[in-house]
Design an enzyme around this catalytic site. Structure first.
Site, mmCIF file in Angstrom:
data_model
loop_
_atom_site.group_PDB
_atom_site.id
_atom_site.type_symbol
_atom_site.label_atom_id
_atom_site.label_comp_id
_atom_site.label_asym_id
_atom_site.label_seq_id
_atom_site.Cartn_x
_atom_site.Cartn_y
_atom_site.Cartn_z
ATOM 1 N N GLU A 36 10.326 -8.428 -4.293
ATOM 2 C CA GLU A 36 10.895 -7.128 -3.869
ATOM 3 C C GLU A 36 10.479 -6.955 -2.418
ATOM 4 O OE1 GLU A 36 12.749 -5.254 -5.722
ATOM 5 O OE2 GLU A 36 12.390 -6.129 -7.698
ATOM 6 N N TRP A 51 0.793 -1.221 0.000
ATOM 7 C CA TRP A 51 0.000 0.000 0.000
ATOM 8 C C TRP A 51 0.827 1.274 0.000
ATOM 9 C CZ3 TRP A 51 2.032 2.154 4.230
ATOM 10 C CH2 TRP A 51 2.522 1.291 5.212
ATOM 11 N N SER A 101 6.522 -7.482 2.346
ATOM 12 C CA SER A 101 7.458 -7.783 3.438
ATOM 13 C C SER A 101 8.226 -9.082 3.157
ATOM 14 C CB SER A 101 6.689 -7.916 4.742
ATOM 15 O OG SER A 101 5.741 -8.964 4.627
ATOM 16 N N TYR A 134 4.272 -21.114 -1.860
ATOM 17 C CA TYR A 134 3.129 -21.305 -2.772
ATOM 18 C C TYR A 134 3.624 -21.916 -4.093
ATOM 19 C CZ TYR A 134 0.674 -17.911 0.259
ATOM 20 O OH TYR A 134 0.121 -17.241 1.313
ATOM 21 N N LYS A 188 -3.301 -8.091 -7.553
ATOM 22 C CA LYS A 188 -3.996 -8.004 -6.261
ATOM 23 C C LYS A 188 -3.331 -6.918 -5.426
ATOM 24 C CE LYS A 188 -3.700 -9.526 -2.147
ATOM 25 N NZ LYS A 188 -4.157 -8.324 -1.403
HETATM 26 P P1 NAD Z 1 2.794 -7.222 3.287
HETATM 27 O O1 NAD Z 1 3.879 -8.186 2.960
HETATM 28 O O2 NAD Z 1 2.054 -7.401 4.556
HETATM 29 O O3 NAD Z 1 1.672 -7.237 2.141
HETATM 30 C C1 NAD Z 1 2.005 -7.069 0.782
HETATM 31 C C2 NAD Z 1 0.948 -7.735 -0.073
HETATM 32 O O4 NAD Z 1 0.943 -9.132 0.214
HETATM 33 C C3 NAD Z 1 -0.475 -7.229 0.178
HETATM 34 O O5 NAD Z 1 -1.166 -7.171 -1.036
HETATM 35 C C4 NAD Z 1 -1.055 -8.303 1.076
HETATM 36 O O6 NAD Z 1 -2.460 -8.424 0.969
HETATM 37 C C5 NAD Z 1 -0.376 -9.554 0.552
HETATM 38 N N1 NAD Z 1 -0.272 -10.620 1.548
HETATM 39 C C6 NAD Z 1 -0.173 -10.497 2.902
HETATM 40 N N2 NAD Z 1 -0.129 -11.715 3.480
HETATM 41 C C7 NAD Z 1 -0.220 -12.619 2.489
HETATM 42 C C8 NAD Z 1 -0.224 -14.046 2.449
HETATM 43 N N3 NAD Z 1 -0.148 -14.767 3.552
HETATM 44 N N4 NAD Z 1 -0.318 -14.636 1.241
HETATM 45 C C9 NAD Z 1 -0.398 -13.908 0.107
HETATM 46 N N5 NAD Z 1 -0.396 -12.571 0.080
HETATM 47 C C10 NAD Z 1 -0.309 -11.932 1.251
HETATM 48 O O7 NAD Z 1 3.450 -5.791 3.177
HETATM 49 P P2 NAD Z 1 2.784 -4.352 3.378
HETATM 50 O O8 NAD Z 1 2.558 -4.128 4.828
HETATM 51 O O9 NAD Z 1 1.656 -4.195 2.439
HETATM 52 O O10 NAD Z 1 4.001 -3.421 2.850
HETATM 53 C C11 NAD Z 1 5.124 -3.174 3.617
HETATM 54 C C12 NAD Z 1 6.278 -4.075 3.230
HETATM 55 O O11 NAD Z 1 6.527 -3.987 1.838
HETATM 56 C C13 NAD Z 1 7.577 -3.634 3.895
HETATM 57 O O12 NAD Z 1 8.268 -4.762 4.350
HETATM 58 C C14 NAD Z 1 8.344 -2.963 2.763
HETATM 59 O O13 NAD Z 1 9.734 -2.932 2.906
HETATM 60 C C15 NAD Z 1 7.916 -3.781 1.599
HETATM 61 N N6 NAD Z 1 8.133 -3.038 0.354
HETATM 62 C C16 NAD Z 1 9.143 -3.435 -0.478
HETATM 63 C C17 NAD Z 1 9.402 -2.722 -1.643
HETATM 64 C C18 NAD Z 1 10.509 -3.123 -2.599
HETATM 65 O O14 NAD Z 1 10.456 -2.723 -3.757
HETATM 66 N N7 NAD Z 1 11.496 -3.896 -2.172
HETATM 67 C C19 NAD Z 1 8.609 -1.616 -1.965
HETATM 68 C C20 NAD Z 1 7.589 -1.244 -1.088
HETATM 69 C C21 NAD Z 1 7.353 -1.979 0.065
#
Ligand code: NAD
Length: 488
Positions: A263, A163, A241, A251, A187
């Site tokens: 990423e 987000w 994350s 998966y 998604k």
């Molecule tokens: P998140 O990992 O919680 O969620 C990211 C996405 O994964 C969302 O769409 C979420 O719905 C989905 N997701 C969550 N749990 C899941 C599961 N069990 N199975 C499948 N999909 C699932 O991350 P967030 O809180 O949305 O974003 C923050 C994280 O993203 C931070 O760790 C940040 O560093 C990382 N990030 C990385 C980059 C990059 O380019 N390296 C860029 C932006 C953010």
């Protein structure tokens, strides 16, 4: 730029999507889930909530569009024209999209309009222009043979994004995947579904055939998992994350061994040496880097490694900047920092602040909050073993560590499981190159931070992920190499 009252008025009249975008049309209904704005805790709207059935529908549409639809068979120039049209429509709808991003995840409207939307527009434009400028290889080989090494579209791409930059990060997946001839099921995060849905609609308006770009909302453990495990998906492109990145590898292993590109998180070091060309600028950039986007940045320079001789001077300048920052209503164009994305996320960030104090770091400024608005926070006297120095916080919290020898700075910088980005400030050309080489990070900034454009790849080493977004290198994610050997 419009003023505060104009943005407030526009926000009242926003026309927001509530359904999934599947096979070129709105799909799904029911109660759905609420989209809560972190700005005021109000429900903006409800959007349809996908389970496995809606993911099946979207993957089936993308599969049809790939296996028998026109998209992968169009000339690259024709695909490029549609991507360029998407860039034009993003430009035309820039205000509505920026406003949607600000309302759903809280970033200041100025950043949403000037930075987030610029990045999304540039991404579609860049890949649109690139689409018909790629060539394949014909290596010099045996005299009685002709070898062709060609790149083919990899198939159906499942893209799952967070987000913090909802449109930019979606564009970094969708634009190169479409340019390559793939079809996509996107998604978005459950915290930012609205801008992604608008992107899906806009793709259809630009001329994408049905099923080429599908957008499905839902939470991670349900919709994200269903997409991750789906046998109809060939490639998973994930940003998020590190913990969830691990799920995606599982998966793939538990289903069809789809390609997985990750990423992930970061804990990026920013090294300031006493011979930095301009210490005030280095300090101001360090502050901007950690507080921009509420610190909700994967590349945030969250570990400031500063030489002991200049540590107090630099820390004081960062603290001053933290005090000056305008935290407030993200719809006010003068606001520099908005609310954190949710109260749950605020609690996680506050937990780091409390633990930092308990572990003995010194809180120089910040730490207080009003609702979801956290004051810019700076800790010094941080030891490398503390949680503050090791874990990604994803909020406006800076940890200052000191060193006296350059080798120690590099060792400290690399003392992390992450490897996304790093910065170094020095006037010495050799030092700059030596440190840049020694840092295990996907991007190293010298005498700047967070700079760049579409020409350069972006991604991480170590547990910050694999593969690269942006630049022509991103196409490697969405294509398969084929060798054709012709006996003459
Ligand atoms: P998140 O990992 O919680 O969620 C990211 C996405 O994964 C969302 O769409 C979420 O719905 C989905 N997701 C969550 N749990 C899941 C599961 N069990 N199975 C499948 N999909 C699932 O991350 P967030 O809180 O949305 O974003 C923050 C994280 O993203 C931070 O760790 C940040 O560093 C990382 N990030 C990385 C980059 C990059 O380019 N390296 C860029 C932006 C953010």
């Amino acid at each position: 730029m419009r003023d505060h009252s104009e943005w407030l008025a526009l926000a009242k009249d926003l026309d927001l999507p509530t359904q999934h975008h599947i096979d070129g049309r709105a799909e799904g209904g029911g109660q759905g889930f609420p989209v809560v704005s972190p700005r005021d805790g109000q429900v903006i709207t409800h959007v349809a909530d996908a389970g496995a059935a809606e993911i099946d529908l979207a993957v089936a549409a993308a599969r049809r569009a790939f296996d028998s639809g026109p998209w992968p068979r169009l000339s690259p120039a024709d695909r490029g024209r549609i991507l360029l049209r998407m860039a034009e429509l993003l430009e035309q709808q820039r205000e509505q999209l920026a406003l949607t991003v600000t309302l759903e995840m809280g970033k200041p409207i100025t950043d949403a309009h000037d930075i987030e939307l610029r990045a999304a527009i540039n991404t579609f434009r860049w890949y649109g222009q690139l689409a018909d400028k790629l060539t394949d290889e014909s290596p010099h080989t045996a005299p009685d043979a002709l070898a062709l090494v060609t790149r083919e579209p990899a198939g159906v791409v499942g893209a799952v994004v967070p987000w913090n930059f909802p449109l930019t990060l979606a564009s970094w997946k969708v634009a190169p995947a479409l340019a390559a001839g793939c079809t996509v099921v996107l998604k978005p995060s459950e915290s930012s579904p609205l801008s992604a849905l608008l992107l899906g609609q806009l793709g259809t308006e630009a001329g994408l055939p049905p099923g080429v770009l599908n957008v499905v909302n839902g939470d991670g453990p349900t919709a994200g998992q269903a997409l991750g495990l789906h046998p109809g998906v060939d490639v998973l492109a994930f940003t998020g994350s590190t913990a969830v990145g691990r799920h995606f590898l599982r998966y793939a292993a538990d289903s069809n061994l789809k390609r997985v590109w990750l990423e992930l998180g970061g804990k990026s070091p920013n090294i300031i040496l006493p011979d930095a060309p301009d210490l005030e600028r280095a300090a101001a950039t360090a502050a901007w880097g950690i507080f921009f986007n509420q610190g909700e940045m994967c590349t945030a320079p969250s570990r400031l490694l500063v030489h002991a001789d200049i540590a107090e001077q630099v820390t004081e300048a960062v603290v001053r900047r933290a005090r000056e920052l305008r935290v407030g209503d993200p719809l006010d164009p003068a606001t520099e920092m908005g609310p954190l994305v949710s109260s749950a996320h605020l609690d996680r960030v506050l937990d780091h602040v409390t633990t930092g104090q308990a572990e003995g770091a010194r809180l120089r400024v910040g730490g207080e909050h009003r609702e979801n608005f956290l004051q810019p926070t700076v800790f010094d006297q941080v030891d490398p073993g503390m949680r503050l120095a090791r874990e990604e916080i994803f909020g406006p919290v800076l940890s200052v560590l000191t060193f006296t020898e350059l080798d120690d700075a590099v060792q400290l910088a690399n003392n992390t499981e992450y490897g996304l980005a790093a910065g170094v400030w020095t006037s010495d050309l050799s030092t700059a190159h030596k440190v840049a080489r020694a840092l295990r990070a996907g991007t190293v900034w010298v005498n700047c931070y967070e700079e760049g454009d579409l020409t350069v790849p972006f991604g991480g080493m170590k547990q910050s992920g694999n593969g690269r977004d942006k630049s022509a290198h991103a196409l490697a994610k969405y294509t398969e190499l084929k060798t054709t050997w012709i006996q003459l």
